[in-house]
Design a protein around this motif. Sequence first.
Motif, PDB file in Angstrom:
ATOM      1  N   MET A   1       0.835  -1.175   0.000  1.00  0.00           N
ATOM      2  CA  MET A   1       0.000   0.000   0.000  1.00  0.00           C
ATOM      3  C   MET A   1       0.889   1.251   0.000  1.00  0.00           C
ATOM      4  O   MET A   1       1.833   1.352   0.766  1.00  0.00           O
ATOM      5  CB  MET A   1      -0.903  -0.013   1.233  1.00  0.00           C
ATOM      6  N   LYS A   2       0.569   2.195  -0.843  1.00  0.00           N
ATOM      7  CA  LYS A   2       1.348   3.423  -0.969  1.00  0.00           C
ATOM      8  C   LYS A   2       1.009   4.394   0.165  1.00  0.00           C
ATOM      9  O   LYS A   2      -0.147   4.589   0.502  1.00  0.00           O
ATOM     10  CB  LYS A   2       1.045   4.071  -2.315  1.00  0.00           C
ATOM     11  N   SER A   3       2.033   5.005   0.732  1.00  0.00           N
ATOM     12  CA  SER A   3       1.834   5.965   1.815  1.00  0.00           C
ATOM     13  C   SER A   3       1.293   7.282   1.270  1.00  0.00           C
ATOM     14  O   SER A   3       1.699   7.746   0.214  1.00  0.00           O
ATOM     15  CB  SER A   3       3.159   6.219   2.527  1.00  0.00           C
ATOM     16  N   ASP A   4       0.394   7.887   2.027  1.00  0.00           N
ATOM     17  CA  ASP A   4      -0.191   9.174   1.663  1.00  0.00           C
ATOM     18  C   ASP A   4       0.523  10.322   2.384  1.00  0.00           C
ATOM     19  O   ASP A   4       0.131  11.462   2.284  1.00  0.00           O
ATOM     20  CB  ASP A   4      -1.683   9.175   2.022  1.00  0.00           C
ATOM     21  N   LEU A   5       1.588  10.013   3.127  1.00  0.00           N
ATOM     22  CA  LEU A   5       2.310  11.034   3.877  1.00  0.00           C
ATOM     23  C   LEU A   5       3.232  11.835   2.972  1.00  0.00           C
ATOM     24  O   LEU A   5       3.875  11.284   2.084  1.00  0.00           O
ATOM     25  CB  LEU A   5       3.122  10.405   5.005  1.00  0.00           C
ATOM     26  N   HIS A   6       3.284  13.144   3.225  1.00  0.00           N
ATOM     27  CA  HIS A   6       4.147  14.033   2.455  1.00  0.00           C
ATOM     28  C   HIS A   6       4.922  14.928   3.401  1.00  0.00           C
ATOM     29  O   HIS A   6       4.410  15.344   4.443  1.00  0.00           O
ATOM     30  CB  HIS A   6       3.320  14.888   1.498  1.00  0.00           C
ATOM     31  N   ASP A   7       6.153  15.238   3.038  1.00  0.00           N
ATOM     32  CA  ASP A   7       7.003  16.157   3.788  1.00  0.00           C
ATOM     33  C   ASP A   7       7.013  17.500   3.077  1.00  0.00           C
ATOM     34  O   ASP A   7       7.251  17.550   1.869  1.00  0.00           O
ATOM     35  CB  ASP A   7       8.451  15.656   3.855  1.00  0.00           C
ATOM     36  N   ILE A   8       6.749  18.565   3.830  1.00  0.00           N
ATOM     37  CA  ILE A   8       6.848  19.905   3.260  1.00  0.00           C
ATOM     38  C   ILE A   8       7.592  20.797   4.248  1.00  0.00           C
ATOM     39  O   ILE A   8       7.541  20.576   5.464  1.00  0.00           O
ATOM     40  CB  ILE A   8       5.468  20.515   2.930  1.00  0.00           C
ATOM     41  N   ASP A   9       8.301  21.771   3.732  1.00  0.00           N
ATOM     42  CA  ASP A   9       8.964  22.756   4.572  1.00  0.00           C
ATOM     43  C   ASP A   9       8.007  23.913   4.822  1.00  0.00           C
ATOM     44  O   ASP A   9       7.398  24.436   3.887  1.00  0.00           O
ATOM     45  CB  ASP A   9      10.242  23.278   3.910  1.00  0.00           C
TER      46      ASP A   9
END
Length: 65
Positions: A1-9
Motif C-alpha cells: 500500500m502506498k503511503s499518503d504522507l508528504h514532507d513539506i517545509d
Amino acid sequence: MKSDLHDIDVIFQHATDRAVCVRADEDSEDQWTPLALCEVEGNRARGGVVTLTAPQRILEERGLV
C-alpha cells in the motif's frame, strides 16, 4: 500500500502539547494542525523552517500545498 504522507517545509510559529501552528510562507496565514495528524522536525524557534509530515488531505485542507 502506498503511503499518503508528504514532507513539506513550512515556517514554525508556535506549538502546544496537542497542536502545531505553521505558515506555508511569510505572506500566508497561520494554520493549526493537531500533532495526532502530523509530525514536525527542525528548528522550533518562531520563524524557523521545519519539516511537516502529514497526509496529503490534511495539507490541502490547511492550504499548505
